[in-house]
Design a protein around this motif. Structure first.
Motif, mmCIF file in Angstrom:
data_model
loop_
_atom_site.group_PDB
_atom_site.id
_atom_site.type_symbol
_atom_site.label_atom_id
_atom_site.label_comp_id
_atom_site.label_asym_id
_atom_site.label_seq_id
_atom_site.Cartn_x
_atom_site.Cartn_y
_atom_site.Cartn_z
ATOM 1 N N VAL A 5 -13.574 5.442 3.632
ATOM 2 C CA VAL A 5 -13.067 4.333 2.824
ATOM 3 C C VAL A 5 -13.921 4.224 1.568
ATOM 4 C CG1 VAL A 5 -12.453 1.882 2.812
ATOM 5 C CG2 VAL A 5 -12.504 3.128 4.974
ATOM 6 N N CYS A 34 -12.763 -4.982 4.580
ATOM 7 C CA CYS A 34 -11.903 -4.107 5.377
ATOM 8 C C CYS A 34 -12.708 -3.447 6.490
ATOM 9 C CB CYS A 34 -11.265 -3.055 4.477
ATOM 10 S SG CYS A 34 -10.502 -1.656 5.347
ATOM 11 N N MET A 54 1.193 5.521 1.031
ATOM 12 C CA MET A 54 0.655 6.458 2.010
ATOM 13 C C MET A 54 1.270 7.841 1.820
ATOM 14 S SD MET A 54 0.887 3.797 5.261
ATOM 15 C CE MET A 54 -0.477 4.426 6.210
ATOM 16 N N TYR A 79 0.863 -1.180 0.000
ATOM 17 C CA TYR A 79 0.000 0.000 0.000
ATOM 18 C C TYR A 79 0.893 1.222 0.000
ATOM 19 C CZ TYR A 79 0.513 -2.161 4.620
ATOM 20 O OH TYR A 79 0.991 -2.862 5.700
ATOM 21 N N ILE A 89 -4.279 7.122 2.003
ATOM 22 C CA ILE A 89 -3.831 5.755 1.736
ATOM 23 C C ILE A 89 -4.353 5.318 0.378
ATOM 24 C CG2 ILE A 89 -3.830 3.358 2.515
ATOM 25 C CD1 ILE A 89 -4.720 4.420 5.287
ATOM 26 N N ALA A 145 -4.596 1.845 -1.232
ATOM 27 C CA ALA A 145 -4.445 0.408 -1.024
ATOM 28 C C ALA A 145 -5.018 -0.307 -2.243
ATOM 29 C CB ALA A 145 -5.147 -0.035 0.258
ATOM 30 N N ALA A 192 -5.613 -3.516 3.397
ATOM 31 C CA ALA A 192 -6.113 -2.167 3.651
ATOM 32 C C ALA A 192 -6.294 -1.927 5.144
ATOM 33 C CB ALA A 192 -7.429 -1.951 2.910
ATOM 34 N N LEU A 243 -4.552 1.055 7.255
ATOM 35 C CA LEU A 243 -5.368 1.976 8.045
ATOM 36 C C LEU A 243 -4.908 2.030 9.497
ATOM 37 C CD1 LEU A 243 -7.767 3.820 8.466
ATOM 38 C CD2 LEU A 243 -9.239 1.801 8.579
ATOM 39 N N LEU A 286 -8.972 6.461 2.838
ATOM 40 C CA LEU A 286 -8.464 5.184 2.350
ATOM 41 C C LEU A 286 -9.150 4.869 1.036
ATOM 42 C CD1 LEU A 286 -7.148 2.363 2.465
ATOM 43 C CD2 LEU A 286 -8.906 1.685 4.107
#
Length: 812
Positions: free
Chosen positions: A490, A413, A353, A351, A591, A593, A571, A575, A518
């Motif tokens: 998300v 997730c 960031m 992932y 993020i 992912a 993910a 997170l 995310l």
């Protein structure tokens, strides 16, 4: 030693594990900045001598996979038989925050360092235990391998993978071990939040079988119990699926009616669209398979992919260790990097960031490289809050999550968070509800058919349901207002969707500076495949997972399972790192992912073996590099569908297990050949062993075979139909399934998480999955809207409690 950085800077983890699962867990923690001290026996972790291709590892050298999994860690050696070494390890543990433990070494299995002993001696520690079946229960000491666990999980037959004219086939590449490692990392980070608050540790008891159930099957028990039928009762080749073309292999999916119509048009068979047929889409595709494959053979990979992309049909090249680094998407995204010590190619982090929180990989340590550092200056015991006793609050209490996800990857997730205390608000629209509401095959003539999907139910317990039509200004305005109340947002739309509604990370930060956004795109937010539809099977094909699944004389099979839950699990890890960064700094985090990045990591061994040794790993049916013999063998049982199609998985991973197998078989003459006491010789004679062992199994029931082989210490598993997972006594003992009631549906068992937390919860499913728009009034009232304003929103179709078509029908 390199300076420590990342959200987990100052967090110390002792690794008392061998094998992939524990190593991958601690790799993810080390990527986040944790100081991981790998404590090894004098002979080292067996992974140091491992190569899936059998490449020769020089004395004192390390296998390439070890070099990938051990990056950024420290290595010390301790011998439990030497005076003082036990005290040395206890000193390390006293200064640590967590320990990751698995069986497999004299050090981990000595009495002083079992999980129970670690909890007694070091109550401040989070003790994460990885075992095949869990630490307690009727199967806790039964032998198993990743292969036999796939059999017990139901993942070998999965969603009907493969052809009925041969034995079913496992998902290649030891993916189950990576799934277990990623779950262990997520659980360890989850426990950290309670550890910080209360100063006390806890025992995390992870079952690798349960991790495989969640990663390789699609909630089959809930599906069967709610609808009275299995997802599939027979193996079928997916058409087109993975098809041979002029210059290689390509994967093209056809899972919906629209995709079938588009495939017909793409292949020049518009006439098929108008044919009246009682067959399902899958059955129609199978009936036309010969013509479809003949057309594919006239095209190249690029031609097929250009056409399929234009028609919005999911597609991907079939990658392997040799070709994957040359694919344009991965080159543009810089998906592969050089190993910092040995230079071979390996996947970058699973992932991405912003700010850049992940530590660049540091060279893997040589055996005992850090002995002097840790022995000469015993690590000081960190100052911690005095343990206040067991912390019983759920780890994510007080965390509000806006869940704008659909289907499997994204909801899995956020479901993990919801089962552990987060307030998760699942946002759908009446115009386009969550796709899992629509895939159960419930007739639209049934009352409230959209509430009867077992997949939606299994993925969304404990969540609140909110409908917002984001295509309207009012819906977008409400979403922005909700963002100001949320800690985490998300989403797993295709990348262009969030761009179109103007909600990039700067826009989110303008609304809530400490929010975490995310995003879970299929192929990432940039690169030439950015906007391609991403279903599990194309992610598996593009990452290499499919390449190792199937028989060597046939095209690979699509696993059709790993891509989504693996993405959701990674993910979660990303997170939790972001939340730790926010706790320390107050800053929000972005993020990315991508599904493909997490898949590249669990398929890493292929590119590593090829770039390090020039070895292209190949699929081999049910054989594999970790055991010989390893295969599926037919039993005398007739299955529940009346077919002679029942199998057991057997895997002999060492010479001791081979001796046990010989005893269980009654020491037949063929098995007593002394040359077979050597693993390499058994691999050379695999065909002969299969012939004799297959004949022995064919005259016996699966239960008898399992009893005999387990009693002899041999890993064995029945190939379970996935909807029969509740028949497994170990799962009943661990309460892996919990019955969940529902206002529309009958009570049904729902799977939980593959970890038992000693600090709780005792039950994971507290509320059923929400009805469509169930919490509209509650949530909008909290936002400050009046009853009149809410009624207007419903009248305008911005919110609602039935899909658009159903609502229009009801108001006529």
């Amino acid at each position: 030693m390199a300076p420590e950085t990342g959200p987990l800077h100052g967090y110390t983890v002792v690794e008392l594990s061998t094998g992939i699962a524990g190593a991958y867990c601690t790799k993810l923690l080390a990527d986040g900045g944790a100081q991981v001290v790998k404590v090894e026996p004098p002979q080292g972790d067996p992974l140091r001598a491992w190569s899936a291709s059998g490449a020769r590892i020089e004395p004192g050298g390390d296998g390439a996979l070890f070099g990938f999994l051990a990056a950024s860690k420290h290595s010390v050696v301790a011998d439990p038989d030497l005076d003082g070494d036990t005290d040395f390890v206890h000193d390390l543990l006293s200064a640590a925050d967590a320990v990751v433990w698995s069986r497999g070494s004299s050090l981990a299995e000595c009495d002083a360092f079992t999980p129970a002993a670690l909890r007694r001696s070091h109550p401040h520690l989070t003790v994460t235990s990885l075992t095949s079946f869990g630490l307690e229960g009727p199967w806790c000491d039964r032998p198993a391998t990743e292969f036999t666990l796939q059999a017990w999980s139901g993942g070998i037959v999965g969603l009907g993978r493969g052809s009925p004219d041969r034995a079913p086939v496992f998902v290649g590449g030891q993916v189950g071990d990576y799934l277990a490692g990623a779950y262990a990392s997520a659980a360890t980070l989850t426990s950290r939040s309670r550890q910080i608050e209360g100063g006390a540790g806890e025992l995390l008891d992870l079952s690798m079988l349960e991790a495989q159930i969640l990663g390789l099957t699609y909630y089959p028990v809930t599906f069967f119990q709610m609808l009275g039928r299995p997802w599939r009762d027979a193996r079928k080749i997916t058409v087109p699926g993975i098809a041979r073309v002029k210059d290689g292999l390509v994967d093209v999916g056809c899972g919906t009616a629209q995709q079938w119509f588009d495939l017909c048009a793409m292949t020049g068979h518009q006439d098929w669209i108008d044919e009246e047929s009682p067959l399902s889409i899958t059955e129609q595709a199978n009936a036309k398979a010969d013509e479809i494959y003949s057309w594919f053979e006239t095209q190249t990979v690029d031609e097929i992919r250009d056409l399929a992309t234009a028609f919005r049909i999911p597609n991907a090249p079939v990658a392997n260790g040799a070709n994957i680094t040359e694919l344009d998407h991965f080159q543009q995204r810089r998906s592969f990097v050089a190993n910092p010590r040995d230079g071979f190619r390996q996947p970058d982090h699973p992932y991405r960031m912003r700010p850049a929180l992940l530590r660049p990989a540091q060279p893997a340590p040589r055996l005992g490289e850090h002995n002097a550092h840790y022995r000469q200056a015993r690590p000081p015991v960190a100052k911690r809050p005095a343990p206040s006793g067991a912390v019983h609050r759920l780890p994510f209490n007080g965390l509000r999550v806006l869940d704008m996800t659909t289907f499997w990857a994204g909801p899995s997730c956020t479901h993990f968070l919801a089962m552990l205390g987060a307030e998760v608000i699942h946002i759908e629209s009446t115009r386009k509800p969550d796709g899992t509401r629509l895939i159960a095959g419930v007739p639209v003539t049934e009352d409230r058919w959209w509430e009867k999907s077992p997949i939606f139910s299994a993925l969304n317990t404990n969540k609140k349901g909110l409908t917002l039509d984001l295509q309207t200004p009012a819906g977008r305005d409400l979403l922005r207002r909700f963002i100001t109340t949320a800690d985490v947002i998300v989403e797993n739309f295709t990348p262009r969707v969030l761009d179109q509604i103007g909600l990039d990370f700067p826009a989110v930060q303008a609304l809530r500076p400490d929010a975490i956004l995310l995003r879970m795109p299929g192929f990432g937010l940039d690169g030439p495949w950015r906007d391609n539809p991403a279903f599990a099977y194309v992610i598996e094909a593009a990452s290499g997972v499919s390449w190792l699944t199937g028989y060597p004389d046939r095209n690979p099979y699509e696993p059709y399972s790993v891509g989504d839950p693996n993405a959701g699990l990674h993910a979660v890890n990303a997170l939790l790192l972001a939340l730790e960064h926010r706790r320390r700094t107050g800053q929000g985090v972005f993020i990315e992912a991508a599904m493909i990045d997490s898949a590249l990591n669990v398929a890493a061994e292929q590119v590593i073996e090829y770039s390090a040794y020039g070895a292209l790993l190949q699929r081999a049916g049910n054989r594999g590099p970790t055991a010989a013999p390893q295969n599926l063998y037919q039993t005398a049982d007739v299955d529940e569908f009346g077919r002679l199609d029942s199998w057991v998985a057997v895997a002999v991973a060492n010479d001791e297990q081979w001796a046990g197998l010989c005893e269980a078989l009654g020491r037949p003459q063929w098995a007593m050949d002394p040359t077979l006491s050597d693993a390499a010789a058994r691999r050379e004679c695999h065909d002969l062993i299969d012939e004799y062992l297959g004949a022995w199994c064919q005259g016996r029931s699966g239960d008898e075979i399992v009893r005999r082989l387990w009693d002899a210490g041999v890993p064995v598993g029945k190939v379970m139909q996935p909807h029969r997972q509740t028949d497994i006594p170990q799962l009943r003992f661990r309460r892996f399934f919990e019955d969940v009631g529902h206002p529309v549906n009958d009570r049904a068992p729902h799977s939980t998480v593959p970890v038992r937390f000693s600090a709780g919860p005792d039950r994971f499913h507290l509320h059923p999955a929400p009805l469509l728009g169930q919490h509209n009034h509650e949530l909008l009232t909290e936002l400050g809207l009046s009853g009149h304003e809410i009624a207007e929103l419903e009248a305008d179709g911005v919110i609602g409690r039935a899909p658009g078509n159903a609502r229009r029908t009801a108001t006529r």
